[in-house]
Design an enzyme around this catalytic site. Structure first.
Site, PDB file in Angstrom:
ATOM      1  CG  HIS A  16     -12.890   0.103   7.192  1.00 22.54           C
ATOM      2  ND1 HIS A  16     -11.975  -0.087   6.174  1.00 22.54           N
ATOM      3  CD2 HIS A  16     -12.353   1.039   8.009  1.00 22.54           C
ATOM      4  CE1 HIS A  16     -10.927   0.698   6.379  1.00 22.54           C
ATOM      5  NE2 HIS A  16     -11.133   1.397   7.495  1.00 22.54           N
TER       6      HIS A  16
ATOM      7  CG  ASN B 235     -11.997   2.605   3.018  1.00 24.00           C
ATOM      8  OD1 ASN B 235     -11.359   2.950   2.036  1.00 24.00           O
ATOM      9  ND2 ASN B 235     -12.165   3.411   4.075  1.00 24.00           N
TER      10      ASN B 235
ATOM     11  CG  ASN C 199      -0.957  -0.439   5.219  1.00 27.56           C
ATOM     12  OD1 ASN C 199      -0.545  -1.268   6.027  1.00 27.56           O
ATOM     13  ND2 ASN C 199      -1.916  -0.714   4.350  1.00 27.56           N
TER      14      ASN C 199
ATOM     15  CD  GLU D 278      -7.008   1.729   0.741  1.00 25.17           C
ATOM     16  OE1 GLU D 278      -6.990   2.968   0.900  1.00 25.17           O
ATOM     17  OE2 GLU D 278      -6.019   1.004   0.906  1.00 25.17           O
ATOM     18  NE  ARG D 279     -13.476   7.304   2.410  1.00 23.23           N
ATOM     19  CZ  ARG D 279     -13.793   7.956   3.521  1.00 23.23           C
ATOM     20  NH1 ARG D 279     -15.024   8.345   3.723  1.00 23.23           N
ATOM     21  NH2 ARG D 279     -12.896   8.194   4.456  1.00 23.23           N
TER      22      ARG D 279
ATOM     23  CG  ASN E 286      -8.220   8.045  -0.358  1.00 22.43           C
ATOM     24  OD1 ASN E 286      -7.508   7.190   0.156  1.00 22.43           O
ATOM     25  ND2 ASN E 286      -9.343   8.481   0.216  1.00 22.43           N
TER      26      ASN E 286
ATOM     27  CG  ASN F 203      -1.969   1.005   1.281  1.00 21.58           C
ATOM     28  OD1 ASN F 203      -2.478   1.322   2.341  1.00 21.58           O
ATOM     29  ND2 ASN F 203      -2.362   1.557   0.150  1.00 21.58           N
TER      30      ASN F 203
ATOM     31  CB  CYS G 264      -6.701  -1.353   3.654  1.00 16.79           C
ATOM     32  SG  CYS G 264      -7.583  -0.001   4.464  1.00 16.79           S
TER      33      CYS G 264
ATOM     34  CB  THR H 133      -7.977   1.767   8.821  1.00 15.72           C
ATOM     35  OG1 THR H 133      -8.051   1.968   7.402  1.00 15.72           O
ATOM     36  CG2 THR H 133      -7.136   2.860   9.459  1.00 15.72           C
ATOM     37  N   GLY H 134      -8.380  -1.139   7.446  1.00 17.47           N
ATOM     38  CA  GLY H 134      -9.301  -2.190   6.991  1.00 17.47           C
ATOM     39  C   GLY H 134      -9.033  -3.517   7.682  1.00 17.47           C
TER      40      GLY H 134
ATOM     41  CG  ASN I 129     -10.549   4.780   7.690  1.00 16.38           C
ATOM     42  OD1 ASN I 129     -10.635   4.015   8.660  1.00 16.38           O
ATOM     43  ND2 ASN I 129      -9.657   4.614   6.748  1.00 16.38           N
TER      44      ASN I 129
ATOM     45  CB  CYS J  40      -3.734   6.023   6.178  1.00 17.51           C
ATOM     46  SG  CYS J  40      -2.851   4.953   5.041  1.00 17.51           S
TER      47      CYS J  40
HETATM   48  N1  LIG Z   1      -8.971   4.929   1.491  1.00 20.94           N
HETATM   49  C1  LIG Z   1      -9.032   5.235   2.899  1.00 20.94           C
HETATM   50  C2  LIG Z   1      -7.786   5.893   3.420  1.00 20.94           C
HETATM   51  C3  LIG Z   1      -6.541   5.020   3.334  1.00 20.94           C
HETATM   52  C4  LIG Z   1      -6.563   3.770   4.240  1.00 20.94           C
HETATM   53  C5  LIG Z   1      -5.284   3.015   4.175  1.00 20.94           C
HETATM   54  N2  LIG Z   1      -4.855   2.458   2.973  1.00 20.94           N
HETATM   55  C6  LIG Z   1      -4.950   2.168   5.388  1.00 20.94           C
HETATM   56  O1  LIG Z   1      -3.900   1.499   5.350  1.00 20.94           O
HETATM   57  O2  LIG Z   1      -5.644   2.218   6.402  1.00 20.94           O
HETATM   58  C7  LIG Z   1     -10.237   6.154   3.197  1.00 20.94           C
HETATM   59  O3  LIG Z   1     -10.613   6.988   2.349  1.00 20.94           O
HETATM   60  O4  LIG Z   1     -10.808   6.015   4.276  1.00 20.94           O
END
Ligand SMILES: N[C@@H](CCC[C@H](N)C(=O)O)C(=O)O
Length: 284
Positions: free
Chosen positions: A168, A199, A77, A217-218, A66, A13, A226, A228-229, A166, A75
């Protein structure tokens, strides 16, 4: 404008990191710059842009944009890479320190090799948010979204929604390689039930301590990982009685593994790699 940058990745990522301790960028051009830098043909090529900046209430601050120029709140990562950058460049001099995002302030611990390079980082990501209206997801306020039917396109998924700062939405599937990532991911991202977008993650349960994971990802589409994912996925798997709270779970992402633990005190701890790819000057 000439902008010094470092490209880094956490499990594939990848983002363009700009050090705002030493460089200035105009606020009104940030979104446009993220789009330009991320372009694989005319830019550097990345999943987005991350700003590392001085923070009032933490040792260092981080903002994430993004690939499409939208700003994210968090984020995972990016936090690990920011921690590596901040430690290795001397922005911070201790191996445990705080990072502020738009979502919250987290604690980072860097793990070094014998050459003093940061190889892995552990982040206390804080507590997940489960209240529907805080995800945010439309529906009855004050409820949670656990294994809820979600009609979309020509199917109905069973979804669990989790915010890690964020949003998910997670679906358990039987076979990860058959998950409808590229077909449903872009539709769910823009679904009106998620007023701020979402996401989208699919997970396959391997055992009570191991899951496979894929993400749309959004704002960036399919990415290799991801953070947070992965945290949200462990929360969803726990809430659906697939894994045990308080146990370290191995999450297999397309770009590698993360170790995630949802501790008894409610905090989620994430440990994984962070790597530097290249540094240079971007001609904006
Ligand atoms: N696309 C996400 C932000 C990025 C998240 C990321 N890649 C991670 O590692 O958590 C959003 O718009 O919430």
């Amino acid at each position: 404008m000439k902008i010094p940058f470092t490209k880094m990745h956490g499990l594939g990522n990848n983002y363009i990191y700009i050090d705002l301790f030493h460089t200035e960028l105009p606020e009104d051009r940030l979104s446009e710059l993220a789009v330009k830098m991320s372009n694989q043909n005319t830019g550097i090529g990345s999943d987005g842009m991350i700003l590392i900046h001085p923070a009032e209430t933490a040792d260092v601050g981080m903002r994430i944009f993004n690939k499409d120029g939208s700003e994210g709140m968090n984020c995972g990562n990016g936090l690990r890479c920011t921690a590596k950058y901040a430690y290795e460049t001397g922005i911070v001099k201790k191996s445990e320190f705080t990072i502020q995002t738009k979502a919250n302030i987290v604690q980072a611990i860097v793990h070094k090799n014998s050459g003093q390079e940061v190889e892995k980082v552990t982040i206390d990501m804080g507590e997940p948010i489960l209240q529907r209206e805080q995800i945010p997801m439309l529906g009855e306020a004050g409820t949670t979204v656990i294994d809820e039917p979600f009609p979309v396109a020509d199917t109905t998924l069973q979804v669990t929604a989790v915010s890690m700062g964020n949003p998910h939405v997670i679906t358990v599937v039987d076979a990860i390689d058959e998950a409808p990532l590229t077909t449903l991911g872009p539709i769910i991202e823009k679904d009106e039930r998620f007023p701020e977008g979402v996401n989208t993650e699919f997970i396959e349960i391997v055992s009570d301590e191991e899951i496979h994971f894929r993400v749309w990802e959004r704002g960036s589409g399919v990415t290799e990982a991801c953070g947070t994912g992965a945290c949200a996925a462990v929360v969803a798997a726990t809430l659906n009685d697939k894994v045990t709270k308080g146990k370290q779970i191995v999450v297999h992402l397309a770009g590698g593994d993360l170790m995630i633990e949802w501790k008894e005190d409610g905090h989620i701890w994430m440990t994984g790699g962070a790597e530097t790819i290249a540094s240079g000057i971007f001609n904006a």
